[in-house]
Design an enzyme around this catalytic site. Structure first.
Site, mmCIF file in Angstrom:
data_model
loop_
_atom_site.group_PDB
_atom_site.id
_atom_site.type_symbol
_atom_site.label_atom_id
_atom_site.label_comp_id
_atom_site.label_asym_id
_atom_site.label_seq_id
_atom_site.Cartn_x
_atom_site.Cartn_y
_atom_site.Cartn_z
ATOM 1 N N GLY A 156 -41.417 12.286 -27.602
ATOM 2 C CA GLY A 156 -40.349 11.321 -27.863
ATOM 3 C C GLY A 156 -40.042 10.400 -26.695
ATOM 4 N N CYS A 157 -38.827 9.822 -26.745
ATOM 5 C CA CYS A 157 -38.449 8.749 -25.818
ATOM 6 C C CYS A 157 -38.407 9.197 -24.356
ATOM 7 C CB CYS A 157 -37.072 8.213 -26.181
ATOM 8 S SG CYS A 157 -37.018 7.422 -27.781
ATOM 9 N N ASN A 158 -38.181 10.484 -24.117
ATOM 10 C CA ASN A 158 -38.083 10.968 -22.745
ATOM 11 C C ASN A 158 -39.460 11.170 -22.105
ATOM 12 O OD1 ASN A 158 -37.436 13.160 -24.909
ATOM 13 N ND2 ASN A 158 -38.725 14.191 -23.382
ATOM 14 N N ALA A 159 -40.535 11.118 -22.927
ATOM 15 C CA ALA A 159 -41.845 11.618 -22.496
ATOM 16 C C ALA A 159 -42.438 10.888 -21.291
ATOM 17 C CB ALA A 159 -42.823 11.563 -23.665
ATOM 18 N N MET A 207 -34.076 9.701 -22.013
ATOM 19 C CA MET A 207 -33.415 10.637 -22.918
ATOM 20 C C MET A 207 -34.189 10.682 -24.235
ATOM 21 S SD MET A 207 -31.494 8.170 -21.361
ATOM 22 C CE MET A 207 -30.668 7.075 -22.497
#
Lengths: 353, 239
Positions: free
Chosen positions: A138-141, A340
């Site tokens: 996801g976006c934190n990756a 995040m």
């Protein structure tokens, strides 16, 4: 003293050719549900780059099956990633054949062999280049990837590590007229960001940020707040965003940042630059008021959201690229990178120029 | 420890007494050190800024050297740090508050002065600008009074300052007034207090849609604190 900590030597970004305003999208798919119209017009996004199917005369997009979406992901990745890689490597005079370690990150499509293998074949990387694919975080990756990339670079001084965040979010769209999908469809955009990381005495004088450390935080009570579900009716993966995400993230944001700064004996006032993931207007507001950041601190986070939407794992690198282009950073400045995403996860890193 | 000011801390109250008639580079550095202490170490809930000041010390400038804007930036950063301390700040003015002295009082949460005190921004008549008082002053007194005060360098006496809303109290007994002011804040919930101040400071320059988002983010932070949970328990016990 020899400082062999890894540095971010270059950032390159690229997006698909077609760019749409929020109004373009409503018109293309003849959306007239007032709640969805209002969602699109109140969002803090002016335009996004997307791969969109044509609209149907009666409204909505021409149907795309999950197989169509997987093909779109691969096709989009192959069109955009080479441009971002070239934009990154050109800045430091390198070619794909000079890369010793390649990390690709995506959450918008499933491929085996993975994106690293596909890029190796297309771009002329060496056959002995080491690889890793990070899929589905996801976006934190981007920071979950930067952590091992930096470690690899430190363990292999002088070698070139390349990380590429490839997110074709329009390959993960479900269009069913519900608010659930409308929220996702109003937010995410397509884009690729590539960074070159190296730990080398050659770079000791270069004006490139050193990666000093990372701190992670997972809020497992909110494990379902951001997730892909299989939508039986549509026969597709459908992304879900809980409306409480901004508050969950906000309430926990101080924890990893506090630990990260404490480890280096720093206070928030010592941080000159904040590179925060452009998750959405509300989540950025939550971080502003919980971490104590000003609109100026998150100016690139806002402008990347405005111009591209949420680009998932690569978003923060678009902001970093804007910060570097701005020319305000001075030698010795500290910066915090923060992303995040699902888990719910907050990832942070400390850098210094 | 400090040459240009006196600093002491007793219980919940930290007091800074300005100890020289004009603000020089050394005093700015020492005020920065005080801010370091207040931000990093101090458990005080109230910071009192006490004294008077005639403003910037012109002896710090060398007319033969090129003029340097960075010192002014340093000053503004200091003022802004003072404005954002997570403590109640009270200015006790016992004489003239001129230029930078006046600017410092403007970022305090409350201003109390003696009848003989006066307030003046004399910079424009002297050919320069009164710092970010150009940004803050009108929020207290309105644009009309702010133009007069900034552009003419008018001296504002204590009574007029009270009428304009520049000071909250005029009194001969600063200590009694300080005690009453501190009591008036009640139990100090640091987080709610700091968030309220930030939203108020931002209130003149934000679109309502943005302000609403900011408010909701701040309110969530406030109601997530133990202070608010304690309030809920206490109020529910009553009913």
């Amino acid at each position: 003293m020899l400082d062999l900590r890894p540095r971010i030597l270059a950032v390159g970004t690229a997006n698909p050719p077609d760019r749409y305003s929020q109004a373009d999208l409503l018109a293309r798919f003849k959306v007239d549900d007032p709640k969805i119209v209002s969602l699109f017009s109140s969002s803090h996004i002016l335009s996004r780059h997307l791969y969109l199917p044509p609209g149907r005369p009666e409204g909505g997009p021409e149907p795309e099956s999950q197989a169509d979406l997987l093909r779109k992901h691969r096709r989009g990745a192959l069109e955009v990633a080479p441009k971002a890689v070239a934009a990154c490597l050109d800045q430091v005079g390198l070619r794909p054949a000079d890369i010793d370690y390649l990390c690709c990150i995506t959450s918008t499509g499933w491929l085996t062999p993975g994106l690293t293998a596909i890029l190796m074949k297309e771009l002329g990387f060496r056959e002995d280049c080491s690889r890793v694919d990070i899929v589905g975080m996801g976006c934190n990756a981007g920071l979950n990837g930067l952590n091992p990339v930096a470690s690899w670079a430190m363990a292999n001084p002088g070698k070139n590590a390349l990380m590429v965040c490839i997110e074709i979010c329009s390959a993960a769209y479900v269009f069913d007229g519900s608010m659930r999908t409308a929220i996702v469809n109003s937010l995410f955009g397509d884009g690729v960001a590539a960074v070159l990381v190296r730990a080398s005495e050659r770079d000791e004088r270069s004006f490139a940020p050193k990666i000093l450390g990372f701190d992670s935080h997972i809020i497992t009570e909110a494990i379902d707040a951001m997730r892909f579900d299989w939508d039986e009716a549509e026969g597709k993966y459908s992304f879900f965003l809980d409306r409480d995400i901004p508050y969950v993230v906000g309430a926990n944001a101080e924890k990893p940042i506090g630990r990260l700064l404490a480890r280096f004996g720093l206070r928030r006032r010592h941080i000159s630059h904040w590179i925060v993931h452009s998750g959405g207007k509300k989540v950025v507001d939550a971080i502003k008021y919980n971490v104590g950041l000003t609109d100026h601190d998150v100016r690139h986070t806002h402008s990347v959201l405005r111009d591209y939407g949420n680009l998932s794992s690569g978003s923060f690198l678009f902001s970093l690229s804007r910060l570097l282009a701005e020319g305000r950073v001075r030698r010795g400045d500290y910066g915090v990178l923060m992303t995040m995403g699902p888990g719910s996860t907050i990832e942070t890193a400390l850098v210094r120029w | 420890m400090y040459e240009t000011l006196k600093f002491d801390e007793q219980g919940d109250i930290a007091t800074i007494r300005l100890g020289r008639p004009r603000i020089n580079v050394k005093q700015i550095r020492e005020l920065e050190r005080v801010c370091d202490h207040l931000e990093d170490v101090s458990t005080a809930k109230v910071v009192v800024l006490r004294g008077h000041s005639l403003g910037i010390d012109f002896l710090d400038f060398d007319p033969k050297a090129g003029m340097d804007i960075h010192g002014f930036n340093k000053w503004e950063k200091l003022v802004s740090r003072f404005e954002n301390l997570d403590k109640v700040t009270v200015a006790l003015v016992d004489g003239p508050a001129v230029g930078g002295g006046f600017q410092l009082t403007l970022v305090c949460d409350q201003r109390i002065c003696v009848p003989g005190a006066s307030f003046q921004l004399n910079e424009v008549p002297l050919g320069f600008l009164p710092g970010m008082a150009t940004f803050r002053l009108a929020k207290y007194v309105g644009l009309g009074h702010a133009k007069r005060i900034v552009m003419t360098g008018a001296v504002i006496g204590a009574d007029e300052a009270r009428r304009l809303g520049l000071v909250d109290m005029v009194t001969d007994d600063l200590d009694a007034a300080l005690a009453a002011t501190i009591a008036s804040f009640g139990p100090m919930h640091t987080v709610a207090f700091s968030l309220a101040r930030r939203l108020l400071n931002e209130s003149y320059g934000t679109q309502i849609e943005d302000a609403l988002g900011n408010f909701l983010a701040a309110q969530h932070r406030a109601i997530s604190q133990t202070a608010f949970l304690d309030t809920l328990r206490a109020e529910q016990k009553k009913s």
